[in-house]
Design an enzyme around this catalytic site. Structure first.
Site, PDB file in Angstrom:
ATOM      1  N   GLY A 146      16.253   9.009 -27.713  1.00 35.23           N
ATOM      2  CA  GLY A 146      16.540   9.360 -29.103  1.00 35.23           C
ATOM      3  C   GLY A 146      15.686   8.654 -30.130  1.00 35.23           C
ATOM      4  N   LYS A 182      20.690  14.295 -12.142  1.00 29.70           N
ATOM      5  CA  LYS A 182      19.899  13.342 -12.917  1.00 29.70           C
ATOM      6  C   LYS A 182      20.730  12.070 -13.005  1.00 29.70           C
ATOM      7  CE  LYS A 182      17.890  12.212 -17.292  1.00 29.70           C
ATOM      8  NZ  LYS A 182      18.265  12.216 -18.707  1.00 29.70           N
ATOM      9  N   ALA A 223      12.780  10.810 -21.988  1.00 27.61           N
ATOM     10  CA  ALA A 223      13.169  10.084 -23.200  1.00 27.61           C
ATOM     11  C   ALA A 223      11.985   9.513 -23.938  1.00 27.61           C
ATOM     12  CB  ALA A 223      14.126   8.944 -22.876  1.00 27.61           C
ATOM     13  N   GLY A 224      12.042   9.653 -25.273  1.00 26.21           N
ATOM     14  CA  GLY A 224      11.093   8.989 -26.144  1.00 26.21           C
ATOM     15  C   GLY A 224      10.079   9.898 -26.798  1.00 26.21           C
TER      16      GLY A 224
END
Lengths: 65, 256, 256, 256, 256, 65, 65, 65
Positions: free
Chosen positions: E158, E97, E184-185
């Site tokens: 985050g 990643k 993310a999110g």
């Protein structure tokens, strides 16, 4: 004579609405009056007699939205 | 440049209806009223305090605008009616912003009691502008009773959350003829403009202006926002697309 | 009443930047430009058609505003640079709205190539206003290169979808010093106001006005919206709450 | 794994309430009901057609679930009451999904008449699940009358617009004790999950499943969505921040 | 029941990719991983602390899942490449990643450097899953370089803000063939479902689960949410309308 | 005898609710009956007499949401 | 002499940029010219010689956003 | 001999990567090593000689997202 004035019991000497306003030192402008849930028109302040046990509201405009 | 709002036959100079403030001096209020361009301001009706000198009178600061008494904080029909009648006597107007509140925390309207009070007050000769939910059926009934406008809330009073349910307002606009004034919830200028873009006829503001850090600036902002929103509504906005098309010509580009 | 936008030392009379139209006559364009209050309009640079009489010249209609040539439809650095240089010669300005496009359907910017072109053009003396993604890192790099402003898109060009990602714009505002102009995506007045409320320094409009049913009305709407949004930003909006507090006094209510 | 929904003392095996379909065969309906995991399905009460052979009976397809008759399409109290009583006799249940409609286009409820009908039916021994607006005051009154649950709409029936006003539902949740079932408006799985995350006790679905291209797949999707939403509600979601914090350690990075 | 996600020829048992935690014990992590149903978990690569006893090893807790090392907290190409190579040696996988961060506060990716690193790592035989902006052009370039998937962020790492820009993801889906994983999110179950409904092929979660009050419950919620969202996508949702149509028959109503 | 049956005027021979269902060839299951806005319980179909001018509703369950 | 003019091959007689504009009946205002990817300043139109194979761009401003 | 180990200067006695791990009391599992920005494969730990000034990274997997 005892009336309920703006939600509080009060002993008054006044015989009419006009008397009451004088007794309260309130000029009869910028306010309105109801006695027993009926509005008393300004023209009738002098003649509208108060009775023992009357419920009197004296109101004015205040800020609001 | 935009068309005027007419309520009960009275043409108003602005689509912004305005409160007279909360925790703000009469001078600041007066300044904000003037800057906002409003033609119609609301006030509350309260008992004269008997044990204190009454100080200055709100009405003296409201010489150049039409004053609309409200029945704020009334929780039943009887209180709302007496308050409306006292307001009429005091301010020499048969217009009243009818509020019958159903819950002390949220200040949401009790629409059932509002309908009941509206019926009685209309018979008594009042011109009613009722605060109500953004509920089509309630608005239709209020219109049928003969209310001069309906005033659905956009969000809870004093919340500043903006237009919570544009869908409901859109549907009400589609199916109601009388003026619709968004009452409560608008928190900033873009939201006022958005209300007008949805076809609302006006907005009633209070906390958004008096609760801003610089109320005077927000008053001017709101004046412009309401004009912008109405003009945009009348202009007819462009259609939305997932992606659009070039805004500069695709032919004649200098390329290698 | 609100503070002015200054780009590269030049104070502009309006926070609205404006296109010169698409599928619209020079007369309508001129009218809209005047009504919008803009001080800065964009134009594209295209090859002179050699086989037709050239007709009227766009520039003759733009006497009272500053003109900002763009590099629209350039897909590589070389074309963008030559187009920028031709625009500078033609319009006698070292300002350029830099666009390097990455995809013909969506017209999204190729930020990597935009950065490369910006670096070269800045060395060549240009004042760069780059069209870019709402991407903090790209905006930071453009600012560090010395761009006079950054112009993130709010939504795809010509889409009218409004501010798709207020969070990104908010973060960019927090961390970038140079002027931020929202370029592309605004479709109606409330969205322009909202962009300004997010702290953006201006908006660039084209389809929202020229694509409205009545472009002139929308031009005025946008003028007001931009003023409203900026003033609201400067005024400092009220805080939001799930539900608020009474906007009329809770004491002294007439009740039974 | 999540806590069960109990209505009127009856524990249901699923928080998904489900319609019996529209424009869909009994077989497809039955399949969807089984895949959805629902324990409670609604049906309408209609006059037996006298001039046609009656064909198969809906009830024969609903052997393994509790059936909840509704008063859909009733526009007044009298019709709603008779329909409720007929449903009770037919299905041997004192539960009824009370609907009193106020407008034929939008099918919005007439909350005033719903309250009136609820009062009568409760006296008559019914367990009422009333369709109503997302209006706190109406929900409070319905709860006080003794309704077993309240069923505010998320968006107009058949619209698939999702949760139009999360704020209202949040406030109702805060101030109401009885079960809240979102009735109408949910269009896809994420919206059903979102309703549960707002603290709603269940959702009633119809068009979202039967109107999907592959109803069976959507039935399973909804089963999972309702579980996901409830679990997320019980899990207690992370707080939101404008930007967060690293999700990998900031110390010990390999760097030059 | 839904179709499987295949990355680089490897079919994964779940569309949920999962972090290995932050501020959470190995035991809780292991429990959450199992409950989530994930087949692929990420870990970071950090220097061995030399002055403390090393304690238990993360890898011992990850026996039954595929492990995907990341290059989190790398701010330049060189560090990212060395970290990727160390991860490959450590975990005996050529999957990585790829993260090249551009800003320490927001942890937004530097897409320019990410492209540069991806190009080098692909030549070195890696299978790249790159963290990137929700920017079509960047995703197209990453796909053309040969990345096995693209991993646009939905909101800052985050933040728990959910899908900030569905429009961008929709457009990327339309124009990209390779798997798209939202990285993310996502903050709660409905948002994970929504990502899948937009056609995303998977979501990578970390804070949403480990930051919940009861991580185990949220792990299960997310498992269901991802299934629900994918099924809903494959089912093909009902169309949206401003208002719908009756969900019970309009004929045969009992009326007076 | 004339009754209003499911909203339509109709001449019937039946003397009771049970007769009526037979006349209509309707099995007395999966339906419910009201006469003059009162539900007739199934147990009373045989005994509930119909009168001229009665308003009769015979209903069943149908698909709905 | 053959040049590429605005992307198309064209035979011209003009020896300078100024000649070319005259040949094309274009007034030297409201336009700008590049030869081989370099802008030719207006002041140099008369002196800037064209050569066989030159790539010439003549542009103007058009509406755009 | 002085090397930079995980970012810090350190005096070591070890001649090879394997020596170094022993010196550090690190078992050669669950970690990976790079010397001068090149990964040293596990199979080469015993043979990979360290030199003065080498930059050595020893890493492991940690929790992350």
């Amino acid at each position: 004579m005892k009336i309920t004035l703006n939600g509080e019991l009060r002993e008054i000497a006044a015989a009419t609405v006009a008397d009451l306003l004088r007794e309260l030192k309130l000029a009869p402008v910028g306010l309105a009056v109801a006695v027993n849930e009926s509005v008393v028109r300004r023209a009738n302040y002098e003649t509208h007699a108060l009775n023992d046990g009357d419920i009197v509201e004296i109101i004015r405009a205040v800020q609001g939205g | 440049m935009n068309s005027k709002l007419t309520i009960d036959g009275v043409e108003l100079g602005s689509r912004l209806l305005f409160g007279t403030g909360k925790n703000v001096s009469f001078d600041t209020m007066k300044e904000c009223i003037e800057l906002s361009g409003t033609d119609l301001v609301t006030c509350a009706i309260r008992r004269v305090p008997l044990n204190e000198s009454s100080g200055q009178n709100l009405i003296d600061y409201l010489k150049n605008v039409r004053v609309l008494p409200n029945t704020a904080m009334c929780y039943n029909v009887k209180d709302a009616i007496l308050t409306a009648q006292l307001g009429r006597e005091l301010l020499d107007t048969n217009w009243v912003k009818l509020e019958v509140i159903g819950d002390a925390d949220t200040l949401f309207p009790d629409n059932e009691l509002t309908l009941e009070a509206a019926k009685i007050l209309i018979k008594d000769g009042f011109t009613i502008l009722p605060y109500c939910s953004d509920d089509l059926i309630v608005c239709q009934k209020l219109e049928q009773l003969g209310c001069a406008a309906v005033m659905p809330l956009a969000a809870p009073i004093g919340s500043g959350l903006g237009i919570r349910n544009p869908t409901n307002l859109q549907i009400i606009r589609e199916k109601i003829k009388c003026p619709i004034i968004v009452d409560a919830g608008v928190g900033t200028a873009s939201e006022a403009a958005f209300a007008l873009e949805l076809g609302m006829d006006g907005v009633l503001l209070q906390s958004a202006v008096y609760g801003a850090k610089i109320p005077q600036k927000m008053a001017v902002a709101m004046k412009s926002a309401v004009e912008a929103g109405r003009l945009a509504y009348e202009a007819g906005r462009m259609p939305k697309k997932l992606y659009g098309s070039a805004s500069s010509p695709v032919e004649g580009v200098v390329n290698s």
